[in-house]
Design a protein around this motif. Structure first.
Motif, PDB file in Angstrom:
ATOM      1  N   PHE A   1     -16.725  -3.827   0.110  1.00  0.00           N
ATOM      2  CA  PHE A   1     -15.619  -3.471   0.983  1.00  0.00           C
ATOM      3  C   PHE A   1     -15.025  -2.142   0.519  1.00  0.00           C
ATOM      4  O   PHE A   1     -14.895  -1.899  -0.691  1.00  0.00           O
ATOM      5  CB  PHE A   1     -14.528  -4.549   0.957  1.00  0.00           C
ATOM      6  N   PHE A   2     -14.635  -1.315   1.481  1.00  0.00           N
ATOM      7  CA  PHE A   2     -14.035  -0.023   1.142  1.00  0.00           C
ATOM      8  C   PHE A   2     -12.895   0.288   2.094  1.00  0.00           C
ATOM      9  O   PHE A   2     -12.961   0.014   3.298  1.00  0.00           O
ATOM     10  CB  PHE A   2     -15.047   1.124   1.223  1.00  0.00           C
ATOM     11  N   GLY A   3     -11.833   0.894   1.529  1.00  0.00           N
ATOM     12  CA  GLY A   3     -10.730   1.374   2.342  1.00  0.00           C
ATOM     13  C   GLY A   3      -9.778   2.187   1.483  1.00  0.00           C
ATOM     14  O   GLY A   3      -9.759   2.064   0.254  1.00  0.00           O
ATOM     15  N   ALA A   4      -8.978   3.033   2.133  1.00  0.00           N
ATOM     16  CA  ALA A   4      -8.017   3.871   1.423  1.00  0.00           C
ATOM     17  C   ALA A   4      -6.683   3.824   2.153  1.00  0.00           C
ATOM     18  O   ALA A   4      -6.636   3.847   3.385  1.00  0.00           O
ATOM     19  CB  ALA A   4      -8.523   5.315   1.333  1.00  0.00           C
ATOM     20  N   GLY A   5      -5.591   3.770   1.377  1.00  0.00           N
ATOM     21  CA  GLY A   5      -4.270   3.724   1.987  1.00  0.00           C
ATOM     22  C   GLY A   5      -4.072   2.435   2.760  1.00  0.00           C
ATOM     23  O   GLY A   5      -4.300   1.339   2.242  1.00  0.00           O
ATOM     24  N   LEU A   6      -3.663   2.547   4.009  1.00  0.00           N
ATOM     25  CA  LEU A   6      -3.491   1.341   4.830  1.00  0.00           C
ATOM     26  C   LEU A   6      -4.805   0.610   5.033  1.00  0.00           C
ATOM     27  O   LEU A   6      -4.845  -0.621   5.144  1.00  0.00           O
ATOM     28  CB  LEU A   6      -2.828   1.688   6.160  1.00  0.00           C
ATOM     29  N   ALA A   7      -5.907   1.377   5.091  1.00  0.00           N
ATOM     30  CA  ALA A   7      -7.223   0.748   5.195  1.00  0.00           C
ATOM     31  C   ALA A   7      -7.629   0.105   3.869  1.00  0.00           C
ATOM     32  O   ALA A   7      -8.403  -0.850   3.841  1.00  0.00           O
ATOM     33  CB  ALA A   7      -8.272   1.775   5.620  1.00  0.00           C
ATOM     34  N   GLY A   8      -7.092   0.615   2.755  1.00  0.00           N
ATOM     35  CA  GLY A   8      -7.324  -0.017   1.464  1.00  0.00           C
ATOM     36  C   GLY A   8      -6.664  -1.382   1.398  1.00  0.00           C
ATOM     37  O   GLY A   8      -7.223  -2.329   0.834  1.00  0.00           O
TER      38      GLY A   8
ATOM     39  N   ASP B   1       9.229   0.237  -1.534  1.00  0.00           N
ATOM     40  CA  ASP B   1       8.372   1.223  -0.864  1.00  0.00           C
ATOM     41  C   ASP B   1       8.967   1.546   0.501  1.00  0.00           C
ATOM     42  O   ASP B   1       8.832   0.775   1.454  1.00  0.00           O
ATOM     43  CB  ASP B   1       6.943   0.678  -0.712  1.00  0.00           C
ATOM     44  N   ARG B   2       9.614   2.694   0.597  1.00  0.00           N
ATOM     45  CA  ARG B   2      10.301   3.090   1.836  1.00  0.00           C
ATOM     46  C   ARG B   2       9.539   4.167   2.605  1.00  0.00           C
ATOM     47  O   ARG B   2      10.099   4.843   3.465  1.00  0.00           O
ATOM     48  CB  ARG B   2      11.711   3.590   1.492  1.00  0.00           C
ATOM     49  N   ARG B   3       8.258   4.314   2.319  1.00  0.00           N
ATOM     50  CA  ARG B   3       7.481   5.365   2.982  1.00  0.00           C
ATOM     51  C   ARG B   3       7.082   5.008   4.402  1.00  0.00           C
ATOM     52  O   ARG B   3       6.744   5.898   5.187  1.00  0.00           O
ATOM     53  CB  ARG B   3       6.205   5.649   2.162  1.00  0.00           C
TER      54      ARG B   3
ATOM     55  N   GLN C   1      -1.921  -0.444  -0.384  1.00  0.00           N
ATOM     56  CA  GLN C   1      -0.673  -1.200  -0.473  1.00  0.00           C
ATOM     57  C   GLN C   1      -1.034  -2.671  -0.677  1.00  0.00           C
ATOM     58  O   GLN C   1      -2.000  -3.158  -0.095  1.00  0.00           O
ATOM     59  CB  GLN C   1       0.162  -1.036   0.796  1.00  0.00           C
ATOM     60  N   ALA C   2      -0.261  -3.346  -1.508  1.00  0.00           N
ATOM     61  CA  ALA C   2      -0.490  -4.771  -1.739  1.00  0.00           C
ATOM     62  C   ALA C   2       0.094  -5.597  -0.602  1.00  0.00           C
ATOM     63  O   ALA C   2      -0.498  -6.568  -0.141  1.00  0.00           O
ATOM     64  CB  ALA C   2       0.114  -5.200  -3.072  1.00  0.00           C
TER      65      ALA C   2
ATOM     66  N   PHE D   1       2.541   8.974  -8.440  1.00  0.00           N
ATOM     67  CA  PHE D   1       3.246   8.470  -7.265  1.00  0.00           C
ATOM     68  C   PHE D   1       3.710   7.048  -7.553  1.00  0.00           C
ATOM     69  O   PHE D   1       2.901   6.124  -7.674  1.00  0.00           O
ATOM     70  CB  PHE D   1       2.348   8.524  -6.027  1.00  0.00           C
ATOM     71  N   ASP D   2       5.026   6.885  -7.685  1.00  0.00           N
ATOM     72  CA  ASP D   2       5.579   5.617  -8.138  1.00  0.00           C
ATOM     73  C   ASP D   2       5.155   4.437  -7.277  1.00  0.00           C
ATOM     74  O   ASP D   2       4.806   3.376  -7.782  1.00  0.00           O
ATOM     75  CB  ASP D   2       7.110   5.689  -8.164  1.00  0.00           C
ATOM     76  N   GLU D   3       5.189   4.615  -5.953  1.00  0.00           N
ATOM     77  CA  GLU D   3       4.863   3.495  -5.071  1.00  0.00           C
ATOM     78  C   GLU D   3       3.405   3.071  -5.227  1.00  0.00           C
ATOM     79  O   GLU D   3       3.098   1.874  -5.270  1.00  0.00           O
ATOM     80  CB  GLU D   3       5.151   3.872  -3.608  1.00  0.00           C
ATOM     81  N   ASP D   4       2.503   4.039  -5.310  1.00  0.00           N
ATOM     82  CA  ASP D   4       1.088   3.703  -5.519  1.00  0.00           C
ATOM     83  C   ASP D   4       0.891   3.010  -6.865  1.00  0.00           C
ATOM     84  O   ASP D   4       0.088   2.078  -6.995  1.00  0.00           O
ATOM     85  CB  ASP D   4       0.226   4.966  -5.456  1.00  0.00           C
ATOM     86  N   PHE D   5       1.621   3.463  -7.871  1.00  0.00           N
ATOM     87  CA  PHE D   5       1.574   2.838  -9.195  1.00  0.00           C
ATOM     88  C   PHE D   5       1.974   1.370  -9.114  1.00  0.00           C
ATOM     89  O   PHE D   5       1.292   0.484  -9.644  1.00  0.00           O
ATOM     90  CB  PHE D   5       2.518   3.618 -10.122  1.00  0.00           C
ATOM     91  N   MET D   6       3.095   1.092  -8.425  1.00  0.00           N
ATOM     92  CA  MET D   6       3.597  -0.271  -8.348  1.00  0.00           C
ATOM     93  C   MET D   6       2.664  -1.176  -7.555  1.00  0.00           C
ATOM     94  O   MET D   6       2.407  -2.320  -7.941  1.00  0.00           O
ATOM     95  CB  MET D   6       4.994  -0.266  -7.720  1.00  0.00           C
ATOM     96  N   HIS D   7       2.142  -0.677  -6.435  1.00  0.00           N
ATOM     97  CA  HIS D   7       1.201  -1.476  -5.646  1.00  0.00           C
ATOM     98  C   HIS D   7      -0.041  -1.809  -6.479  1.00  0.00           C
ATOM     99  O   HIS D   7      -0.536  -2.941  -6.441  1.00  0.00           O
ATOM    100  CB  HIS D   7       0.785  -0.719  -4.383  1.00  0.00           C
TER     101      HIS D   7
END
Length: 441
Positions: free
Chosen positions: A123-130, A162-164, A151-152, A198-204
């Protein structure tokens, strides 16, 4: 299973052409299905390995414009090079693939035993597709999954920090295929790649931490890492390697080192060194780039940066860097508990009157740039706190850049920072404590 309804209202001609191309491409060797207004699925049969790729239509079209070639999804491009079977889920909007039509599609595939027909599923995806690649990987037990900056979840109760993506506040991430870290429980191996700046990516990424998951830090990846890697021509190679040889952090790191062949990336590293006041590193980077790149801009930079380095003393670690080093201890280290002054231990160059409490107020606000631009993160420049456990070994035993310039030790020094940060290092407790302390402040 072929299904092609009339174009939806508001669809562009370019998007309509993409859908028509996907349908024609599927032909007799696969199927194409329009799941709802925003989602489509295309399958084309191939070998014993199946690549399940989640993609955004905008990124597919952007790749076509940049490459000047016929429009192809990443899944199809990898299939043409590897001979694997490929299943591509495409969205035309920022939906995170949260839709009844997508749930039903995967339910039907499971009922038909679709995934059981393949010996290896990736399986592969990045960002929302990740997020989607992680969430739907539950349908294929013992699969592998490569998730770039996923994103988790985006439910406010679990990820209100995460307010993005304000548009997701009304989305339901609690029902079918909801919390992605729980959905990877049946996977055999997962790699979550992210830029820790990137803090949000770190936390997810932290939320995905499991025994069978490698959290791969990639500094200088940028805000949209998949797009940056695609511009460098590395994204397809990374996925191809996962399909052909199985997912491996060592192979991924080896591919990422090819970023050094990009003048844009080398300029970004120089910008980062300049922002940190490291003129010596600037000179070494420019010298390395001049030897390995035809870009004429580096020739002048070599002379300029060498003059600066000769004229200026080595920079003293700033109070900001020292403060970050102290914050990295995570609040557990205090003078009362350890009998030691953490500021003196980790930042001896600070003024004696600087204390743990005052240093914690010096944490900077990071300037976040997109693409190949460097995110200013002084953490790597600070002294590393001691740990009870030894650091993880480098999964790549040899440095190809150092081999290429064996007699030029400056080139090896120049690449030390970004090489170390790209290694598949385990998370340490001070990381999450530091982020929590910054947020609490």
């Amino acid at each position: 299973m072929q299904h092609m309804p009339p174009p939806m209202a508001g669809e562009t001609a370019e998007l309509e052409d993409l859908y028509k191309h996907l349908q024609d491409q599927a032909g007799a060797e696969g199927f194409y299905e329009r799941l709802d207004d925003a989602h489509t699925a295309q399958f084309i049969d191939g070998g014993d390995t199946l690549l399940v790729s989640f993609e955004h239509a905008d990124q597919v079209l952007q790749h076509e414009r940049a490459a000047g070639q016929a429009v192809e999804t990443l899944g199809r491009r990898v299939q043409l090079r590897t001979g694997c079977a490929q299943l591509t889920l495409l969205t035309s909007d920022d939906t995170w693939f949260r839709a009844d039509g997508v749930y039903k599609f995967f339910d039907d595939l499971v009922d038909d035993g679709f995934f059981d027909e393949f010996g290896h599923v990736v399986f592969f995806g990045a960002g929302l597709a990740g997020y989607a690649a992680g969430a739907y990987s539950v349908v294929a037990s013992d699969c592998q999954a490569l998730l770039i900056q996923p994103q988790a979840t985006l439910t406010p109760q679990a990820a209100g920090w995460d307010r993005r993506f304000p548009q997701t506040r009304r989305m339901d991430f609690t029902q079918r295929y909801g919390y992605a870290p729980n959905m990877i429980e049946t996977a055999g191996y997962v790699v979550v790649a992210f830029d820790p700046a990137f803090d949000e990516d770190f936390m997810h990424a932290q939320l995905f931490d499991r025994d069978w998951v490698d959290l791969l830090r990639i500094r200088h990846l940028g805000e949209d890492g998949a797009a940056a890697l695609d511009r460098l021509g590395l994204l397809d190679t990374i996925v191809e390697n996962a399909v052909n040889e199985g997912l491996s952090t060592a192979a991924l790191v080896q591919t990422l080192r090819k970023r050094r062949e990009s003048p844009a990336y080398l300029h970004a590293v120089m910008d980062h060194a300049e922002a940190m006041g490291r003129t010596g590193m600037m000179a070494k980077t420019a010298n390395f780039a001049r030897q390995h790149s035809d870009d004429p801009r580096f020739a002048a930079l070599v002379l300029d940066t060498e003059e600066q380095g000769a004229a200026q003393p080595a920079p003293i670690p700033s109070a900001t860097s020292a403060a970050i080093a102290v914050l990295a201890v995570g609040g557990a280290l205090t003078k009362a508990e350890t009998g030691k002054d953490p500021v003196a231990d980790y930042a001896p160059d600070l003024a004696p009157e600087t204390t743990f409490e005052t240093a914690s107020e010096l944490a900077p606000v990071r300037t976040e740039d997109t693409g190949l631009e460097i995110t200013d993160d002084p953490v790597p420049e600070a002294a590393e706190p001691t740990s009870a456990e030894p650091p993880a070994e480098d999964p790549v035993a040899e440095d190809p850049v150092a081999e290429a310039v064996q007699e030029d030790t400056s080139a090896e020094d120049q690449t030390e920072d970004d090489d170390a940060s790209m290694m598949a290092q385990p998370f340490q407790p001070w990381d999450s404590f530091a982020l929590a302390r910054n947020r609490a402040a």
